[in-house]
Design an enzyme around this catalytic site. Sequence first.
Site, PDB file in Angstrom:
ATOM      1  N   LYS A 110       0.825  -1.218   0.000  1.00 10.61           N
ATOM      2  CA  LYS A 110       0.000   0.000   0.000  1.00 10.61           C
ATOM      3  C   LYS A 110       0.854   1.260   0.000  1.00 10.61           C
ATOM      4  CE  LYS A 110      -4.201  -2.030   1.041  1.00 10.61           C
ATOM      5  NZ  LYS A 110      -5.327  -2.383   1.823  1.00 10.61           N
ATOM      6  N   LYS A 193      -4.780 -10.601  -6.654  1.00  8.73           N
ATOM      7  CA  LYS A 193      -5.918 -10.829  -5.770  1.00  8.73           C
ATOM      8  C   LYS A 193      -7.136  -9.995  -6.191  1.00  8.73           C
ATOM      9  CE  LYS A 193      -6.015  -8.861  -1.755  1.00  8.73           C
ATOM     10  NZ  LYS A 193      -5.929  -8.366  -0.387  1.00  8.73           N
ATOM     11  N   LYS A 196     -10.902  -4.827  -3.296  1.00  4.26           N
ATOM     12  CA  LYS A 196     -11.834  -3.716  -3.196  1.00  4.26           C
ATOM     13  C   LYS A 196     -11.347  -2.487  -3.933  1.00  4.26           C
ATOM     14  CE  LYS A 196     -13.174  -4.319   1.631  1.00  4.26           C
ATOM     15  NZ  LYS A 196     -12.733  -3.843   2.947  1.00  4.26           N
TER      16      LYS A 196
HETATM   17  P1  AMP Z   1     -10.329  -6.264   3.788  1.00  4.86           P
HETATM   18  O1  AMP Z   1     -11.004  -6.026   2.507  1.00  4.86           O
HETATM   19  O2  AMP Z   1      -8.859  -6.064   3.668  1.00  4.86           O
HETATM   20  O3  AMP Z   1     -10.953  -5.574   4.959  1.00  4.86           O
HETATM   21  O4  AMP Z   1     -10.518  -7.815   4.056  1.00  4.86           O
HETATM   22  C1  AMP Z   1     -11.562  -8.375   4.823  1.00  4.86           C
HETATM   23  C2  AMP Z   1     -11.405  -9.873   4.869  1.00  4.86           C
HETATM   24  O5  AMP Z   1     -11.576 -10.442   3.556  1.00  4.86           O
HETATM   25  C3  AMP Z   1     -10.000 -10.337   5.327  1.00  4.86           C
HETATM   26  O6  AMP Z   1     -10.151 -11.487   6.153  1.00  4.86           O
HETATM   27  C4  AMP Z   1      -9.319 -10.681   4.039  1.00  4.86           C
HETATM   28  O7  AMP Z   1      -8.289 -11.619   4.216  1.00  4.86           O
HETATM   29  C5  AMP Z   1     -10.465 -11.245   3.200  1.00  4.86           C
HETATM   30  N1  AMP Z   1     -10.203 -11.091   1.745  1.00  4.86           N
HETATM   31  C6  AMP Z   1     -10.017  -9.926   1.084  1.00  4.86           C
HETATM   32  N2  AMP Z   1      -9.803 -10.150  -0.245  1.00  4.86           N
HETATM   33  C7  AMP Z   1      -9.845 -11.503  -0.406  1.00  4.86           C
HETATM   34  C8  AMP Z   1      -9.697 -12.365  -1.554  1.00  4.86           C
HETATM   35  N3  AMP Z   1      -9.449 -11.880  -2.779  1.00  4.86           N
HETATM   36  N4  AMP Z   1      -9.799 -13.701  -1.349  1.00  4.86           N
HETATM   37  C9  AMP Z   1     -10.050 -14.210  -0.121  1.00  4.86           C
HETATM   38  N5  AMP Z   1     -10.204 -13.447   0.992  1.00  4.86           N
HETATM   39  C10 AMP Z   1     -10.111 -12.105   0.863  1.00  4.86           C
END
Ligand code: AMP
Length: 325
Positions: A110, A193, A196
């Site tokens: 990031k 990956k 968002k």
């Molecule tokens: P975040 O969007 O960083 O707040 O992630 C929230 C949760 O979603 C965390 O447990 C991440 O590890 C999971 N996560 C985010 N992107 C992915 C993805 N592409 N595949 C699997 N898990 C994900």
Amino acid sequence: MRVLSGIKPTGKLTLGNYIGALKNFAQYQSDHDVFIFIADLHALTLPIDPDELRTNTKLITAFYLASGLDPHKVTIFKQSDVSAHAELNAILQNYLYMGELSRMTQFKEKSQAMDHSGIGLGLFAYPVLMASDILLYEANIVPVGEDQIQHIEITRDLVVRFNNRYGKVLVMPEPQVTRVGKRIMSLSDPTVKMSKSESGKGDIYLTDDLKTMRKKIMSAVTDSGSEIYVDEENKPGITNLLTIYAALTNQSLEACVTKFKDYRYGDFKKEVADVVVNTLGPFQAKAMAFLHSGEVDRLLAEGAKKAAIIANKTLVKVKKAVGLI
Ligand code: AMP
Ligand code: TRP
């Protein structure tokens, strides 16, 4: 046993968030003590519009409920409503070191994308706050996607360091990743990956309309050849679609490979699209009903009260251990 997890209310939640995190929370609620929160303080670690933060917070709460979490069994709350998170953060920041924080992949990725002078301290210190979230609730199990394991590992290091010095004060947490789908990849570039923060055609957002979702799956990048099997290196696109299908139907990858053995890519994609739409369609409808029910604010206020009781107990323990009281 206690379970804790959270999601940052930044950007638009994706199918990756759903498969890697959200969908796995409800399975614990009948036989574990579960705390699920909205990591709104973490959302400030990158620039975010205040209205977007407010809207996303409510939307994630609705998604939590739509995923089957029962507020009578699970404590759902907003991180910033429980001041113990910020207080424990202020104490624990002295027990993680700059060297180890600078090695975190998420920070490196990031911050690389930003102008160096504009990187907030919060982005660097992110794992301290995350450790505080986990340790306040004495969580044994932390269900997350693969990208968060490193942050739980550093929390574990902190527990060892702190307890060596002060005795058995903090409880050791364990990450738990889903067997299938711990890292869902972008549909347009299956080597990165699904995320968002991308705004490409490769990410399925939980708020996309169903037609858009179907279109994104149908135009997903596939691989050369025509066979359907798991091979992350040579067939990342097909492997990703198989993983999505397996995760959403709760089947093993092997069972899915057998099912699709004689399929052509187009027909295979159509079945993947059907499963995504048939899962997320009803999910969206439920989430919207919760969002418009006016229950979200009341529920978060109640959740914060329950969470604060547990969190404040741990905070007192830590304050006593280090000599603040
Ligand atoms: P975040 O969007 O960083 O707040 O992630 C929230 C949760 O979603 C965390 O447990 C991440 O590890 C999971 N996560 C985010 N992107 C992915 C993805 N592409 N595949 C699997 N898990 C994900
Ligand atoms: N860092 C997590 C993410 O980006 C969100 C999070 C914050 C979290 N605190 C947590 C997850 C504690 C599990 C436990 O996805």
